[in-house]
Design an enzyme around this catalytic site. Structure first.
Site, PDB file in Angstrom:
ATOM      1  N   GLU A  36     -51.757  18.037  53.587  1.00  0.00           N
ATOM      2  CA  GLU A  36     -50.582  17.332  53.051  1.00  0.00           C
ATOM      3  C   GLU A  36     -50.842  15.928  52.520  1.00  0.00           C
ATOM      4  OE1 GLU A  36     -46.906  19.120  55.531  1.00  0.00           O
ATOM      5  OE2 GLU A  36     -48.094  17.678  56.637  1.00  0.00           O
TER       6      GLU A  36
HETATM    7  C1  TNX Z   1     -46.728  20.679  58.611  1.00  0.00           C
HETATM    8  S1  TNX Z   1     -49.076  22.289  59.430  1.00  0.00           S
HETATM    9  C2  TNX Z   1     -47.757  19.851  59.052  1.00  0.00           C
HETATM   10  C3  TNX Z   1     -47.488  18.920  60.171  1.00  0.00           C
HETATM   11  C4  TNX Z   1     -46.081  19.009  60.662  1.00  0.00           C
HETATM   12  C5  TNX Z   1     -45.654  20.463  60.692  1.00  0.00           C
HETATM   13  C6  TNX Z   1     -44.309  20.690  61.286  1.00  0.00           C
HETATM   14  C7  TNX Z   1     -49.760  21.072  58.852  1.00  0.00           C
HETATM   15  C8  TNX Z   1     -51.163  21.198  58.569  1.00  0.00           C
HETATM   16  N1  TNX Z   1     -49.048  19.952  58.617  1.00  0.00           N
HETATM   17  O1  TNX Z   1     -47.795  17.597  59.805  1.00  0.00           O
HETATM   18  O2  TNX Z   1     -46.015  18.442  61.925  1.00  0.00           O
HETATM   19  O3  TNX Z   1     -45.655  20.956  59.379  1.00  0.00           O
HETATM   20  O4  TNX Z   1     -44.076  22.051  61.477  1.00  0.00           O
END
Ligand code: TNX
Length: 474
Positions: free
Chosen positions: A291
């Protein structure tokens, strides 16, 4: 045909083991069943006596692998045979499940302790059967983490991935960079300005030791280049923005990044990876990589390449969230799937995937609309969603041989204590444990749901908070 009589554990039952490793496993099993039975259950070397439970390591049983076991229960003795100590441990967990549920009681229960006569040969499908705990959004104490490890170990899971740093907090002491915890550990989600917390290296070593004793390998994660605000609060010179970063207690994602063009960033990362690698006996270091919204693709892939070299230099195999496959990866690297259901480009040679698809394995997803804690961006995930899928057919082109296993992440934005974690983890952890352990062809939902129902009395004895899903015939 008459059924054979059960084996019955009595005050005279001996536990027998050959060698240090088997003795350790036998002692752990004895301490688990001593309180409820009230029996002495002394551990000694193998003899020819009857009324014994024998744990034996057999170098010639390579057919069982490092984690498989054979359990045979006869009216006058019980035998667990394995090639590796982990196999003995898993055999003992199965034996525990074959005993009446009251065996989980911490106070003495006066009742017979029968185990049905049977033979089981059991070998896991996947080498990696993991759970991830986010200790960054909310901090969990060493004792709480141990409680979670107990649940994983009971269902023969073998990896605990600790998400040790994110925007809201830095949770592991780095001696050469003391400000990371001095300034970066005092916050967590939803304020509590002096909430948060962190593990000293000694705390971390204690978690690692406790896990290892139960054949769970700790996989530490430092999420970067994004999800890094807590580190930038401590070392603002590593943020490329001109405004000094402020402590963050919200739950937005994707907005922070360490300055990928600054040599100082890699010096810090080198210190962090070196110190964590030195106290981590497992083979893996998870570098995050998810992300990132503030870097160009070239900046991102260049960063992943440099960090994978740092991880390798400190003797660990890199793991990263699925986004890292955009970079040229070294063979052996593990990419953890979480969001996609098709790959935009093929995996590099030797790269394998760890399967954590949100709609099956994300334990922070609500079970249904009425679940209080949790999120629901990947949908509602009830027990059947976690159980009823095949990791080897989930992604076109990524079959059984490219998959290291499965992992259930639990993100803690909405979870303030371990009781909330348990409520989301149980019963989905046992469901995923079976996905990771049993061959696809030997799994069936209808059969699983009734076996799962029979676990609930155990959770009650153990004081585990669990969700009474309407899908299960409790
Ligand atoms: C996505 S899964 C994220 C996290 C969040 C989560 C909440 C992932 C690699 N990154 O930063 O906590 O969703 O479900």
């Amino acid at each position: 045909m008459a059924e054979r009589a059960p084996f019955v554990i009595t005050a005279q039952t001996a536990l027998e083991a050959d060698g240090d490793e088997a003795t350790r496993v036998a002692s752990l099993f004895a301490s688990r069943i001593r309180p409820a039975t009230g029996f002495p259950l002394v551990v000694s070397a193998p003899s020819l006596a009857t009324n014994s439970i024998r744990l034996l390591l057999r170098p010639d049983r390579t057919d069982l692998g490092e984690e498989g076991y054979e359990l045979s229960v006869h009216p006058d003795s019980v035998r667990i045979v394995a090639h590796g100590a982990a196999g003995l441990y898993y055999g003992a967990q199965t034996l525990r499940q074959l005993l009446p549920a009251e065996i989980e009681s911490d106070i003495r229960v006066g009742r017979p302790w029968g185990i049905p006569s049977l033979t089981i040969r059991d070998v896991p499908r996947f080498a990696w059967r993991g759970a991830m705990l986010d200790v960054a959004r909310h901090f969990f104490t060493v004792d709480e983490v141990k409680q979670y490890i107990d649940i994983l170990a009971m269902y023969k899971m073998n990896r605990l991935h600790l998400h040790l740093a994110d925007d809201q907090g830095w949770r592991i002491e780095i001696r050469s960079r003391p400000l990371l915890t001095e300034r970066g550990a005092v916050t967590e989600v939803a304020g509590r300005p002096s909430g948060g917390g962190f593990y000293t290296q000694q705390d971390y070593a204690e978690i690692v030791r406790y896990a290892q004793e139960r054949f769970v390998t700790v996989v530490p994660e430092i999420d970067m280049p994004g999800h890094i605000n807590a580190a930038l609060v401590a070392y603002p010179e590593l943020a490329c923005s001109r405004r000094p970063p402020a402590p963050y207690t919200g739950i937005d994602v994707g907005w922070s990044a360490i300055c990928v063009d600054s040599a100082g960033s890699y010096a810090l990362i080198d210190d962090v990876v070196r110190e964590i690698a030195a106290i981590t006996p497992g083979s893996w270091f998870h570098m995050g990589g998810d992300e990132v919204q503030t870097l160009t693709p070239a900046q991102y892939t260049g960063f992943v390449q440099r960090v994978q070299e740092i991880v390798a230099r400190h003797g660990k195999t890199p793991v990263g969230w699925e986004e890292i496959i955009e970079a040229p990866l070294q063979p052996g690297t593990i990419a953890q799937l979480w969001r996609v259901d098709s790959l935009r480009h093929p995996l590099a040679p030797g790269v394998r995937m760890l399967m954590s698809p949100g709609r099956h394995t994300y334990l922070d997803m609500k079970y249904d609309a009425s679940t209080e804690p949790g999120l629901h961006w990947a949908g509602y995930v009830d027990v059947r969603d976690t159980y009823d899928w095949d990791p080897a057919t989930y992604l076109r082109g990524v079959g059984e041989d490219r998959i290291v296993g499965v992992e259930a992440p639990i993100w803690s934005e909405t979870l303030r204590n371990i009781s909330a974690v348990e409520y989301l983890a149980v019963p989905r952890i046992p469901a995923l444990a079976e996905v990771g352990w049993s061959a696809q062809g030997s799994r069936a939902w209808e059969d699983f749901r009734s076996r799962l129902a029979a676990q609930a009395p155990r959770w009650r004895f153990l004081g585990i908070n669990y969700y009474r899903s309407s899908q299960i015939p409790w």
